[in-house]
Design an enzyme around this catalytic site. Sequence first.
Site, PDB file in Angstrom:
ATOM      1  NE  ARG A 111      -0.605   0.222   4.927  1.00 33.90           N
ATOM      2  CZ  ARG A 111      -1.221   0.180   6.078  1.00 33.90           C
ATOM      3  NH1 ARG A 111      -2.535   0.069   6.138  1.00 33.90           N
ATOM      4  NH2 ARG A 111      -0.544   0.240   7.197  1.00 33.90           N
ATOM      5  CG  ASN A 149      -5.085   4.412   6.278  1.00 36.43           C
ATOM      6  OD1 ASN A 149      -5.985   4.581   7.099  1.00 36.43           O
ATOM      7  ND2 ASN A 149      -3.987   3.734   6.554  1.00 36.43           N
ATOM      8  CD  GLU A 150      -1.569   4.924   9.517  1.00 30.30           C
ATOM      9  OE1 GLU A 150      -0.821   4.129   8.954  1.00 30.30           O
ATOM     10  OE2 GLU A 150      -1.811   4.875  10.726  1.00 30.30           O
ATOM     11  CD  GLU A 315      -5.784   2.844  11.767  1.00 24.11           C
ATOM     12  OE1 GLU A 315      -4.775   2.201  12.099  1.00 24.11           O
ATOM     13  OE2 GLU A 315      -6.033   3.149  10.586  1.00 24.11           O
ATOM     14  CD1 TRP A 323       1.190  -5.575  10.159  1.00 23.65           C
ATOM     15  CD2 TRP A 323       2.430  -4.905   8.423  1.00 23.65           C
ATOM     16  NE1 TRP A 323       0.718  -4.347   9.761  1.00 23.65           N
ATOM     17  CE2 TRP A 323       1.460  -3.913   8.696  1.00 23.65           C
ATOM     18  CE3 TRP A 323       3.311  -4.698   7.368  1.00 23.65           C
ATOM     19  CZ2 TRP A 323       1.355  -2.738   7.947  1.00 23.65           C
ATOM     20  CZ3 TRP A 323       3.214  -3.523   6.634  1.00 23.65           C
ATOM     21  CH2 TRP A 323       2.240  -2.553   6.917  1.00 23.65           C
TER      22      TRP A 323
END
Length: 683
Positions: A111, A149-150, A315, A323
Site C-alpha cells: 500500500r 490513509n496515513e 485507530e 504483520w
Amino acid sequence: MQNFSWPQMTAGVCYYPEHWPETLWADDLERMLEAGISVIRIGEFAWNKFEPAENEFSFDFFDRFLDLCEQKGMKVIFGTPTATPPAWLTVKYPEVLNADMSGVKYRHGGRRHYNYNSPKYRELCARVVEKIAQHCGPHPAVIGWQIDNELNCETDEFYSEADSAAFRAFLKEKYGTLERLNDAWGTVFWNQTFTDWEQPDVPGPVLSTGWNPHMRLDYFRFISHSARSFCRMQAEILKKYRKPGDFITTNGLFGNLDNHQMAEESLDLMTYDSYPNFAFGLDRSPRQSNDLNDRKWTRNLIETRSVSPRFGVMEQQSGAIGWVTRMEGPAPRPGQLTLWAMQSVAQGADFISFFRWRTCTFGTEMYWHGILDYDNRDNRKLAEVKDFCRKFRALAPVCGAQNAAAFGLLKDYDNIWDAQADLWHGRLDRQSEKEIFCASELNHTPYDAVYLRDQTAPEELEKYPVLIYPHPMIMTRRRAELLEQYVKQGGTLILGCRAGTKDMNGRFEMQPQPGLLRGLTGTDVRDFTLASPNEKPVTMDWGGHAFEVPVFHDILEPDEGTEVLAEYRDSYYAGKAALTARSCGKGRTIHFGGTFSREIAKELFRLTGILEPFADDLAVPEDVQAVLRRKDGSRYYFVLNFMEEERRITLRRPMRRLDTGRVSEGSVTLKPFETAVYEAPEP
Ligand code: GAL
C-alpha cells in the site's frame, strides 16, 4: 479549518465490510452497538469495490452496507480509497508508482506505493473521490470523511520521475533563478553547481559522502508540499458534496509533512492512530527501557493536540500488533486496552475508534489483532471494550475540556527537517526532546507542543509562563522578534546549545553565536565541543550540585548583566559558564550550553516555578501518569497506572471518581493498569 467539536464522548471501531461475508454484517453492527460503539470507519482500501475496471463505477456494495448502518443506527466515517490503487490502474499507468532511491518502481500489492505528483494518479484519484463523495456524501449514515490513509506512512520519501519533475518546478518557484538556488544550497562546495534547470533532482544513491544538506532540507519541504497538495485536492472535492456538519479528517502523524499547515488548509480536525504496544513489539525489554515504553505514546498524542485541539483517535490499539512480514507483539494484558485508550482521552481525544473489529483471517495483517479474534466469539477484549465504553460515557462532562500545560515545548518544521538532514543537529534534538518529555511525565509537569509558524501570534505564546526551545539552530528575524516580545511581556524562554546558528537554508551564519538570539541571552559562544568520548562525563555545578551535561557543550561567555547560574566543572572549560539567565522587560531568557537530561529539565522546572503544578491536589508516584483537563470551573484529573503492580496515590482534597460516582480523599490504591478520572471544583 472548521472548528469541529465532538458533541459527546464517542466510541468507534474500524470495519472492513469487504473482508467478511455479507451475512455477518448485521450481527457485527448489532454487537458493536451493544458494546457501546456508535461510529465505524470504512472504505479506505476498497477502490476496487467502487471502480472494478477503469471508469466503471459501482456503488451497490457500499449502498447495501450504508443502508444497513442506517437501519441499525450506526454512523460512518468514509475513507477515500486512494492509499491502495487497483492493479488495473498501476499496470496500465506505471508512472503513478513511487520508486526507491535507485529509481526502481514499487510494485502492486502493498500500500501507499503511489506518488503524489503523477498527474495521472491525481486525475484518477480526483475522479474516484468525486464519484464516491457525490454518491455517498448525502447518505444519512455518513458523518465524516477520512482522506486516504496515513499520508506519508510506509514511506515519506518519493523518487519517481513525476517527483523529479515536480521537485524542479518547486525549486523554480521558490528560487526563480539558478544563481539563487546555487547560493542557497552552497553548490560551490564539491563542484555541485547547476547550470541548467534540468540538473537539480530528488536525492539519489550517493557514496559515503551523503547528500547536500541544504538540498535535503528543501527536499523534505517539497515532500510536505506534495502531500499537502494531494490532501487539499481531495478535501476540495469532499467539501463540495458533504452534508453540512460532516467533517473531513485524515489519520496519523507522519514525517516530512507539515501537519499543521495541512490541517489548516484541508481538514476540520486531525485524528491519530495510537499503537502504544510498538514499545514492546520491537526488540526490546520493557524492564530495561528508560524511555517509558508504552507511556511515551503520550508524546505523539501531545503533538496531535497541537495540530488539532479537539482531536480523535481513528485507530486505537485493541489487540496484539504484528504483520506476517515484520513486528511481533504480545496481546494487551487485561486492563491495558483501557489504559491505552484512556491515555488518548487524557491528552484530549474525545473520539476513540478501536482498530479493528475482528482480526483479518488473511493477508499481511493476520497478526494485527482486533477486538474479536478469528473465531468471532465474545472474548475478554470485547468485554473490556464494553467496560471502556461505559467508563467513557461517564466522562461526559470532560468532553471538550482543555488540557492544562505548565509550559510550551517550542518546535518548528524547518528545524525538525534540518535535524533530519544534519546528523549533529538530529542528535541534539532527539536527546533533548526525549529527556524533556520524560522529565515532564515523571514529575507530572505537563506541556503543550507549540509550533512556531509564520502566522504564530504573540498571544499563542503568552499563554505559557515558560517556553523551552531546545535547539533552534535555524533562526529567523521574525521568530527572534516574536521570542523577544514573549520575554518582554513576562515569559521565561529556555534555550539549549547551538541555538541561533543557522539560516533558513541550514547554512551556518558567519556571526557570533547565538546569532539573532544574542540580545536575549546576553551570552557569547566563542567555543563549543561535542562531549569527548575520551573524557569522563562533563558535569556542571549548579547551586552546589553536580549535573552531567550530555552530548554537546556551548561554552558561554556572559555579557555584562547576565547572571551565571551554573559552571562547567570538567574538561578544558572547567569554570566557564554552562547556564545563564538574563532579564529583558518583564521576563528572562535562560541559556543552557548543553543538551537536556531529565535531571536538568526537572531542575529548570523547579527554577521557573512550574514543577508539579498538581501538588496541592494530588500526590502520585513517578510510574503513574497524572493529566489534568479543565472545563467550566471543574478539574478532571486522569490518573493512569502504567505498571503491572498496584500503586498508591494520595488525593489531597475530596474528589469524585466519574465512573463510580464515589467521593474519595487521602490514600487510594490503583490496581495494575487501572485508570481513574477524578473531578474536583477549581479552588
Ligand atoms: C495503521 C493503518 C491500518 C492498519 C494498522 C495495522 O497504520 O492505518 O490500516 O494497517 O496500521 O497495521
